[in-house]
Design a protein around this motif. Structure first.
Motif, mmCIF file in Angstrom:
data_model
loop_
_atom_site.group_PDB
_atom_site.id
_atom_site.type_symbol
_atom_site.label_atom_id
_atom_site.label_comp_id
_atom_site.label_asym_id
_atom_site.label_seq_id
_atom_site.Cartn_x
_atom_site.Cartn_y
_atom_site.Cartn_z
ATOM 1 N N GLY A 1 0.821 -1.196 0.000
ATOM 2 C CA GLY A 1 0.000 0.000 0.000
ATOM 3 C C GLY A 1 0.853 1.244 0.000
ATOM 4 O O GLY A 1 2.089 1.188 -0.067
ATOM 5 N N ILE A 2 0.186 2.393 0.100
ATOM 6 C CA ILE A 2 0.830 3.706 0.078
ATOM 7 C C ILE A 2 0.278 4.540 1.234
ATOM 8 O O ILE A 2 -0.919 4.484 1.530
ATOM 9 C CB ILE A 2 0.523 4.442 -1.256
ATOM 10 C CG1 ILE A 2 1.218 3.772 -2.420
ATOM 11 C CG2 ILE A 2 0.915 5.919 -1.187
ATOM 12 C CD1 ILE A 2 2.731 3.800 -2.348
ATOM 13 N N GLU A 3 1.144 5.313 1.867
ATOM 14 C CA GLU A 3 0.692 6.355 2.788
ATOM 15 C C GLU A 3 1.183 7.696 2.275
ATOM 16 O O GLU A 3 2.374 7.883 2.033
ATOM 17 C CB GLU A 3 1.191 6.138 4.219
ATOM 18 C CG GLU A 3 0.653 7.224 5.165
ATOM 19 C CD GLU A 3 1.138 7.102 6.601
ATOM 20 O OE1 GLU A 3 0.299 6.955 7.492
ATOM 21 O OE2 GLU A 3 2.364 7.155 6.812
ATOM 22 N N ILE A 4 0.267 8.637 2.112
ATOM 23 C CA ILE A 4 0.609 10.012 1.753
ATOM 24 C C ILE A 4 1.009 10.740 3.026
ATOM 25 O O ILE A 4 0.271 10.713 4.019
ATOM 26 C CB ILE A 4 -0.605 10.714 1.112
ATOM 27 C CG1 ILE A 4 -1.114 9.955 -0.110
ATOM 28 C CG2 ILE A 4 -0.260 12.153 0.749
ATOM 29 C CD1 ILE A 4 -2.493 10.406 -0.563
ATOM 30 N N HIS A 5 2.163 11.399 3.016
ATOM 31 C CA HIS A 5 2.571 12.166 4.203
ATOM 32 C C HIS A 5 1.982 13.571 4.093
ATOM 33 O O HIS A 5 2.466 14.414 3.353
ATOM 34 C CB HIS A 5 4.095 12.235 4.300
ATOM 35 C CG HIS A 5 4.588 12.573 5.688
ATOM 36 N ND1 HIS A 5 3.832 13.264 6.603
ATOM 37 C CD2 HIS A 5 5.771 12.304 6.319
ATOM 38 C CE1 HIS A 5 4.520 13.408 7.733
ATOM 39 N NE2 HIS A 5 5.685 12.829 7.592
ATOM 40 N N VAL B 1 -3.634 15.181 -5.202
ATOM 41 C CA VAL B 1 -2.606 14.147 -5.033
ATOM 42 C C VAL B 1 -3.273 12.793 -4.799
ATOM 43 O O VAL B 1 -2.910 11.782 -5.418
ATOM 44 C CB VAL B 1 -1.664 14.508 -3.862
ATOM 45 C CG1 VAL B 1 -0.814 13.300 -3.458
ATOM 46 C CG2 VAL B 1 -0.767 15.683 -4.235
ATOM 47 N N TYR B 2 -4.251 12.759 -3.902
ATOM 48 C CA TYR B 2 -4.939 11.504 -3.631
ATOM 49 C C TYR B 2 -5.614 10.957 -4.893
ATOM 50 O O TYR B 2 -5.519 9.766 -5.201
ATOM 51 C CB TYR B 2 -5.983 11.673 -2.519
ATOM 52 C CG TYR B 2 -6.853 10.455 -2.365
ATOM 53 C CD1 TYR B 2 -6.375 9.327 -1.713
ATOM 54 C CD2 TYR B 2 -8.134 10.414 -2.928
ATOM 55 C CE1 TYR B 2 -7.155 8.186 -1.603
ATOM 56 C CE2 TYR B 2 -8.909 9.276 -2.824
ATOM 57 C CZ TYR B 2 -8.418 8.167 -2.167
ATOM 58 O OH TYR B 2 -9.179 7.035 -2.074
ATOM 59 N N ALA B 3 -6.305 11.829 -5.626
ATOM 60 C CA ALA B 3 -7.018 11.389 -6.827
ATOM 61 C C ALA B 3 -6.062 10.825 -7.870
ATOM 62 O O ALA B 3 -6.361 9.819 -8.526
ATOM 63 C CB ALA B 3 -7.814 12.564 -7.411
ATOM 64 N N PRO C 1 -4.479 -0.355 -1.090
ATOM 65 C CA PRO C 1 -4.637 0.534 0.059
ATOM 66 C C PRO C 1 -3.906 1.868 -0.117
ATOM 67 O O PRO C 1 -2.722 1.902 -0.460
ATOM 68 C CB PRO C 1 -4.026 -0.263 1.211
ATOM 69 C CG PRO C 1 -4.139 -1.688 0.792
ATOM 70 C CD PRO C 1 -3.937 -1.675 -0.695
ATOM 71 N N VAL C 2 -4.624 2.953 0.129
ATOM 72 C CA VAL C 2 -4.042 4.300 0.143
ATOM 73 C C VAL C 2 -4.455 4.955 1.458
ATOM 74 O O VAL C 2 -5.651 5.078 1.750
ATOM 75 C CB VAL C 2 -4.505 5.152 -1.050
ATOM 76 C CG1 VAL C 2 -3.877 6.555 -0.969
ATOM 77 C CG2 VAL C 2 -4.132 4.490 -2.374
ATOM 78 N N ALA C 3 -3.469 5.348 2.244
ATOM 79 C CA ALA C 3 -3.702 5.960 3.549
ATOM 80 C C ALA C 3 -3.093 7.358 3.561
ATOM 81 O O ALA C 3 -2.407 7.775 2.621
ATOM 82 C CB ALA C 3 -3.069 5.101 4.651
ATOM 83 N N ALA D 1 -13.814 10.705 -0.528
ATOM 84 C CA ALA D 1 -13.054 10.349 -1.732
ATOM 85 C C ALA D 1 -12.621 8.889 -1.742
ATOM 86 O O ALA D 1 -12.170 8.385 -2.773
ATOM 87 C CB ALA D 1 -11.833 11.255 -1.874
ATOM 88 N N GLY D 2 -12.714 8.192 -0.580
ATOM 89 C CA GLY D 2 -12.415 6.764 -0.545
ATOM 90 C C GLY D 2 -11.120 6.365 0.131
ATOM 91 O O GLY D 2 -10.622 5.256 -0.088
ATOM 92 N N ILE D 3 -10.551 7.203 1.011
ATOM 93 C CA ILE D 3 -9.302 6.866 1.701
ATOM 94 C C ILE D 3 -9.501 5.601 2.545
ATOM 95 O O ILE D 3 -10.582 5.352 3.084
ATOM 96 C CB ILE D 3 -8.838 8.051 2.585
ATOM 97 C CG1 ILE D 3 -7.336 7.962 2.911
ATOM 98 C CG2 ILE D 3 -9.655 8.150 3.853
ATOM 99 C CD1 ILE D 3 -6.436 8.479 1.843
ATOM 100 N N ASP D 4 -8.453 4.784 2.677
ATOM 101 C CA ASP D 4 -8.564 3.495 3.373
ATOM 102 C C ASP D 4 -8.191 3.555 4.846
ATOM 103 O O ASP D 4 -8.648 2.713 5.636
ATOM 104 C CB ASP D 4 -7.665 2.458 2.681
ATOM 105 C CG ASP D 4 -8.206 2.076 1.320
ATOM 106 O OD1 ASP D 4 -9.348 1.580 1.256
ATOM 107 O OD2 ASP D 4 -7.505 2.291 0.313
#
Length: 422
Positions: free
Chosen positions: A173-177, A213-215, A226-228, A256-259
């Motif tokens: 997965g990915i986590e956006i800081h 960025v999330y989109a 997974p995107v957090a 928007a659907g964040i996990d």
């Protein structure tokens, strides 16, 4: 109590299903820490494989990487790993398998430092607006230049491209800081973001960059990956990002659907995760251990997205109490796992680690107030584990500062030389 019985009754050991259907094997997560284990031309190394194998072998459910940057021109510190193309795919795959082969999920924390990059490391630093650091920090950080619309769009696309490469490499997965004063947090903050175009002004405009960025990440990795996000509860800085704006941002991300959302707080200029600020907390908050549990309760009352809380946890009882409250779903540990990488094995059986996190002081007041040792001292411990050794829990803060200062100076010099050759 037998091990099997304790695992059945210990909330930390329970599985968690995320909104996209993926499963975490338990509720313990290794939160992001600065590793600086990349080469000086910002490539991943086998030391990362060794370090993450050690953590995964502890039985922990989720491992979040340290800062991985999306642009070699925008580093936060020497030794950052950068993922902007597939040149390092083979070693990225080894890094991912270091965790996944042992049953742990591993998410890459993607970041852009914005203005939070030490002097001399980058050719130029950009931010939403050209807002300088406070006076006592100006010796360490340059005033940034205001990002152009073209640069903003390029950064958005880079986040998506880096996320797609991470998925291809086998990360889970990915986590956006979006916390701790880095670029996304800077866009969210009215203190750092003084723009009057579509990227600034109203709270809706200031969170437009994060949502873009999330989109873009979601477009490139798909709905099942997974995107957090790691997001500040507040900046604890005059004129900064507030709890009310954080709650509105969380609602927009959930829509928007964040996990998963990891709750944190503070910036380099107001380091909420350091012992200095937390020493001022009232006794009732200290007894509950977690730094941001009250804010997590507010979030839980508003949305049902999985929440991860990092900072302040000292005991298995405190962690399980937070989970039992229903306010949080995942417990994040960072500094403890730098001095006791095997701590999850004990915690998952309801036992405490033999180690205790302590405030790291150099005795030099301006340095200690900035909370820098909460990064530098622990980075040294991670380097020891990455070499196959053991951390030194009692290492002097002052000695670690001197070592880190020398390493940072040399690293900045080498990074600039290597960049000039290319």
């Amino acid at each position: 109590m037998s091990q099997s019985a304790s695992l059945n009754t210990n909330p930390l050991a329970q599985q968690l299903r995320l909104p996209n259907g993926s499963m975490l094997r338990n509720r313990l997560a290794k939160a992001s820490m600065s590793e600086a284990l990349g080469t000086y031309d910002n490539r991943p190394t086998l030391g990362l494989v060794t370090l993450y194998q050690r953590w995964a072998s502890s039985g922990i459910g989720l491992i979040l990487t340290g800062n991985v940057m999306i642009d070699r021109r925008a580093l936060g510190e020497p030794g950052n790993v950068v993922i902007e193309d597939e040149a390092d795919l083979p070693i990225l795959q080894k890094w991912a398998r270091a965790a996944t082969d042992q049953g742990a999920a591993i998410w890459v924390q993607l970041n852009h430092p914005g203005k939070q990059s030490t002097k001399g490391l980058n050719e130029r630093n950009i931010a939403p607006s050209a807002v300088p650091f406070r006076e006592d920090m100006a010796a360490f950080f340059d005033t940034p230049q205001e990002a152009t619309s073209t640069e903003i769009q390029d950064i958005i696309e880079r986040f998506g491209r880096s996320a797609a490469i991470c998925k291809k490499a086998g990360f889970s997965g990915i986590e956006i800081h979006g916390a701790h004063g880095y670029l996304i947090n800077q866009f969210l903050s009215p203190h750092h973001n003084q723009r009057t175009d579509q990227w600034g002004g109203s709270p809706e405009n200031r969170r437009r960059f994060l949502l873009a960025v999330y989109a873009e990440i979601r477009r490139q990795v798909g709905a099942d990956f997974p995107v957090a996000i790691k997001l500040n509860s507040a900046d604890f800085q005059h004129g900064g990002f507030t709890e009310e704006e954080s709650l509105a941002t969380i609602q927009a991300l959930v829509d928007a659907g964040i996990d998963l959302i990891e709750i944190s707080g503070g910036t380099y200029e107001a380091p909420a995760m350091s012992g200095t600020l937390q020493e001022q907390k009232k006794a009732s908050s200290v007894a509950r251990e977690a730094y941001f549990l009250e804010f997590a309760e507010k979030v839980r009352a508003a949305v049902q997205v999985p929440l991860m809380l990092t900072g302040g946890f000292r005991s298995a009882a405190g962690m399980n109490a937070a989970l039992a409250s229903g306010a949080v779903d995942v417990i994040g540990l960072a500094r403890l796992l730098a001095i006791d990488p095997d701590a999850p094995a004990a915690l998952l059986q309801g036992r405490d680690s033999a180690q205790r996190v302590r405030a790291i002081k150099t005795g030099i007041k301006p340095i200690d107030l900035m909370g820098l040792m909460e990064i530098l001292w622990y980075s040294l411990q991670l380097k020891r584990i990455a070499r196959g050794g053991e951390p030194r829990a009692n290492e002097s803060g002052l000695l670690a500062f001197v070592k880190s200062l020398a390493m940072s100076g040399w690293g900045t010099y080498r990074t600039r030389r290597l960049r000039a050759r290319n």
